[in-house]
Write a protein that holds these residues in place. Structure first.
Motif, PDB file in Angstrom:
ATOM      1  N   VAL A  77       0.841  -1.205   0.000  1.00 48.33           N
ATOM      2  CA  VAL A  77       0.000   0.000   0.000  1.00 48.33           C
ATOM      3  C   VAL A  77       0.872   1.250   0.000  1.00 48.33           C
ATOM      4  N   LEU A  78       1.900   1.243   0.826  1.00 48.31           N
ATOM      5  CA  LEU A  78       2.775   2.412   0.920  1.00 48.31           C
ATOM      6  C   LEU A  78       3.540   2.643  -0.385  1.00 48.31           C
ATOM      7  N   ARG A  79       3.982   1.562  -1.000  1.00 49.15           N
ATOM      8  CA  ARG A  79       4.683   1.709  -2.278  1.00 49.15           C
ATOM      9  C   ARG A  79       3.739   2.220  -3.358  1.00 49.15           C
ATOM     10  N   SER A  80       2.505   1.741  -3.343  1.00 51.57           N
ATOM     11  CA  SER A  80       1.509   2.217  -4.306  1.00 51.57           C
ATOM     12  C   SER A  80       1.256   3.706  -4.118  1.00 51.57           C
ATOM     13  N   TRP A  81       1.205   4.132  -2.876  1.00 50.65           N
ATOM     14  CA  TRP A  81       0.994   5.557  -2.570  1.00 50.65           C
ATOM     15  C   TRP A  81       2.139   6.411  -3.110  1.00 50.65           C
ATOM     16  N   LEU A  82       3.384   5.966  -2.886  1.00 49.38           N
ATOM     17  CA  LEU A  82       4.531   6.712  -3.394  1.00 49.38           C
ATOM     18  C   LEU A  82       4.541   6.729  -4.921  1.00 49.38           C
ATOM     19  N   ALA A  83       4.192   5.606  -5.521  1.00 44.60           N
ATOM     20  CA  ALA A  83       4.148   5.539  -6.981  1.00 44.60           C
ATOM     21  C   ALA A  83       3.116   6.512  -7.528  1.00 44.60           C
ATOM     22  N   ASN A  84       1.980   6.623  -6.824  1.00 45.94           N
ATOM     23  CA  ASN A  84       0.951   7.558  -7.249  1.00 45.94           C
ATOM     24  C   ASN A  84       1.447   8.997  -7.173  1.00 45.94           C
ATOM     25  N   LEU A  85       2.207   9.310  -6.129  1.00 48.85           N
ATOM     26  CA  LEU A  85       2.778  10.653  -6.009  1.00 48.85           C
ATOM     27  C   LEU A  85       3.729  10.940  -7.169  1.00 48.85           C
ATOM     28  N   GLN A  86       4.496   9.918  -7.539  1.00 44.78           N
ATOM     29  CA  GLN A  86       5.459  10.098  -8.635  1.00 44.78           C
ATOM     30  C   GLN A  86       4.748  10.348  -9.954  1.00 44.78           C
ATOM     31  N   THR A  87       3.678   9.597 -10.210  1.00 47.17           N
ATOM     32  CA  THR A  87       2.950   9.786 -11.475  1.00 47.17           C
ATOM     33  C   THR A  87       2.260  11.142 -11.530  1.00 47.17           C
ATOM     34  N   ARG A  88       2.002  11.730 -10.368  1.00 47.21           N
ATOM     35  CA  ARG A  88       1.390  13.057 -10.313  1.00 47.21           C
ATOM     36  C   ARG A  88       2.435  14.165 -10.385  1.00 47.21           C
ATOM     37  N   ARG A  98       7.156  13.238   2.651  1.00 47.38           N
ATOM     38  CA  ARG A  98       5.905  12.555   2.982  1.00 47.38           C
ATOM     39  C   ARG A  98       6.158  11.131   3.473  1.00 47.38           C
ATOM     40  N   ALA A  99       7.131  10.467   2.874  1.00 46.71           N
ATOM     41  CA  ALA A  99       7.478   9.129   3.344  1.00 46.71           C
ATOM     42  C   ALA A  99       8.001   9.182   4.772  1.00 46.71           C
ATOM     43  N   SER A 100       8.755  10.223   5.090  1.00 45.34           N
ATOM     44  CA  SER A 100       9.266  10.387   6.451  1.00 45.34           C
ATOM     45  C   SER A 100       8.125  10.533   7.445  1.00 45.34           C
ATOM     46  N   ALA A 101       7.127  11.332   7.094  1.00 39.48           N
ATOM     47  CA  ALA A 101       5.977  11.516   7.973  1.00 39.48           C
ATOM     48  C   ALA A 101       5.228  10.203   8.188  1.00 39.48           C
ATOM     49  N   VAL A 102       5.052   9.436   7.129  1.00 39.56           N
ATOM     50  CA  VAL A 102       4.328   8.166   7.222  1.00 39.56           C
ATOM     51  C   VAL A 102       5.108   7.164   8.066  1.00 39.56           C
ATOM     52  N   ARG A 103       6.425   7.174   7.967  1.00 39.50           N
ATOM     53  CA  ARG A 103       7.228   6.269   8.801  1.00 39.50           C
ATOM     54  C   ARG A 103       7.056   6.592  10.286  1.00 39.50           C
ATOM     55  N   ALA A 107       5.342   3.863  12.857  1.00 37.22           N
ATOM     56  CA  ALA A 107       6.111   3.498  14.057  1.00 37.22           C
ATOM     57  C   ALA A 107       5.275   3.762  15.310  1.00 37.22           C
ATOM     58  N   TRP A 108       4.522   4.878  15.292  1.00 35.84           N
ATOM     59  CA  TRP A 108       3.641   5.202  16.426  1.00 35.84           C
ATOM     60  C   TRP A 108       2.523   4.167  16.546  1.00 35.84           C
ATOM     61  N   LEU A 109       1.961   3.742  15.413  1.00 30.76           N
ATOM     62  CA  LEU A 109       0.922   2.713  15.440  1.00 30.76           C
ATOM     63  C   LEU A 109       1.436   1.427  16.080  1.00 30.76           C
ATOM     64  N   ARG A 110       2.636   1.032  15.698  1.00 31.83           N
ATOM     65  CA  ARG A 110       3.215  -0.205  16.239  1.00 31.83           C
ATOM     66  C   ARG A 110       3.534  -0.046  17.731  1.00 31.83           C
ATOM     67  N   ARG A 111       4.089   1.092  18.099  1.00 33.90           N
ATOM     68  CA  ARG A 111       4.488   1.313  19.494  1.00 33.90           C
ATOM     69  C   ARG A 111       3.294   1.380  20.433  1.00 33.90           C
ATOM     70  N   GLY A 120       6.023   0.939   7.657  1.00 32.74           N
ATOM     71  CA  GLY A 120       6.824   2.061   7.201  1.00 32.74           C
ATOM     72  C   GLY A 120       8.311   1.863   7.370  1.00 32.74           C
ATOM     73  N   SER A 121       8.716   0.993   8.306  1.00 33.08           N
ATOM     74  CA  SER A 121      10.149   0.772   8.541  1.00 33.08           C
ATOM     75  C   SER A 121      10.821   0.139   7.331  1.00 33.08           C
ATOM     76  N   LEU A 122      10.036  -0.494   6.442  1.00 34.29           N
ATOM     77  CA  LEU A 122      10.581  -1.138   5.246  1.00 34.29           C
ATOM     78  C   LEU A 122      10.478  -0.242   4.011  1.00 34.29           C
TER      79      LEU A 122
END
Length: 324
Positions: A77-88, A98-103, A107-111, A120-122
């Protein structure tokens, strides 16, 4: 994870009107994440807003893919989101931010036990293009500062204020938010230093020279009293109506003053910060000292200014050496 200082020349962090696909439960979750950023991480209001906009954009993309539970967000899902940003057509720096914010979000969700894994860690974000900031030459900086001096007998409170804040910006390299946040008592005239509250509420002491000291003295004794009202409080720099000066006024002032200097690159207060740092290094200051003055958490952030100086030196060499 350090969040990149936003480029003041950039537009809104929001991409524009889109159908909001985040449900009430997810909106409540974002509210808790917002409190985490503001209270636990002590981030500025502007940075918190940037995180929320970036994370919301990712969640909306996930919803369009049919993924409505945060626990179901995975690397695909995260890769698809980044790919969508690139195509735009988003810039690599924007995608990296934006990837930094999502990571930080995943991380907060997991913690907090909301997910079993940290997707996001990957996530590898695009490498930022290394661009050197535009800086003024010494003579251009002098022209910006000298260009605002009024003739004797024609000094106005606003003119004294503008001269003082420009001198202080160039002398210290502080951020525009730090500048407008200064109080009168933050200036130590005897030691010629100013106490600055930086990112993450970290306090530092920054020296300034005689030109800034003289300009500050004139502003505080002749200019500020003329503008001060019951709204002023302890603020060092005041707006025309007496309240604490707004950052937008400073940005407009710097843009106008720089634009009046022939050949100077267009820039705002952050460009003035770049200029001050570059001139310090070119004048012989060591990198660690400049890091302390600018309030950088990492020395690697300060090192970009060594590249600026080297690039300027190489240009001068090519222009001046007969065997270049």
């Amino acid at each position: 994870m350090n969040y990149t200082e936003p480029d003041e020349s950039a537009g809104s962090l929001d991409d524009g009107p889109e159908d909001r696909l985040v449900d009430e439960a997810t909106a409540a979750l974002l509210g808790e994440f917002e409190r985490h950023l503001a209270i636990e991480r002590n981030l500025s209001e502007h940075t918190v807003r940037a995180y929320l906009l970036d994370v919301t954009g990712m969640l909306e993309h996930a919803a369009r893919l049919g993924v409505t539970e945060v626990a179901a967000i995975d690397l695909a899902v995260l890769r698809s989101w980044l790919a969508n940003l690139q195509t735009r057509g988003k810039a690599r720096s924007t995608m990296a931010r934006r990837a930094s914010a999502v990571r930080v979000f995943t991380a907060w969700l997991r913690r907090t036990g909301r997910t079993e894994t940290d997707a996001g860690s990957l996530l590898l974000s695009p490498k930022r293009a290394k661009s050197l900031p535009s800086v003024l030459r010494v003579e251009e900086a002098a022209a910006v500062l000298d260009g605002g001096h009024e003739e004797p007998g024609e000094t106005t409170p606003v003119g004294l204020r503008d001269t003082a804040l420009l001198e202080l910006l160039y002398a210290t390299g502080i951020r525009v938010g730090e500048l407008v946040g200064l109080d009168v008592d933050d200036v130590d005239d005897e030691r010629r230093v100013v106490r600055v509250m930086g990112k993450g509420s970290k306090e530092r002491t920054v020296p300034f020279g005689l030109p800034a000291a003289r300009a500050l003295q004139l502003w505080r004794t002749q200019g500020r009293p003329a503008l001060a009202t019951h709204r002023s409080g302890p603020a060092l720099f005041l707006g025309a109506r007496g309240g604490r000066l707004d950052q937008r006024v400073v940005r407009d002032l710097v843009h106008r003053r720089v634009a009046a200097v022939p050949g100077a690159p267009d820039m705002g207060p952050h460009g003035f910060r770049h200029t001050a740092a570059t001139h310090l290094l070119e004048g012989g200051a060591d990198l660690r000292s400049v890091q302390e003055l600018l309030g950088h958490a990492s020395l690697s952030t300060t090192q970009i200014y060594t590249h600026v100086s080297t690039d300027r030196l190489r240009t001068a060499y090519r222009q001046a050496h007969p065997r270049a």
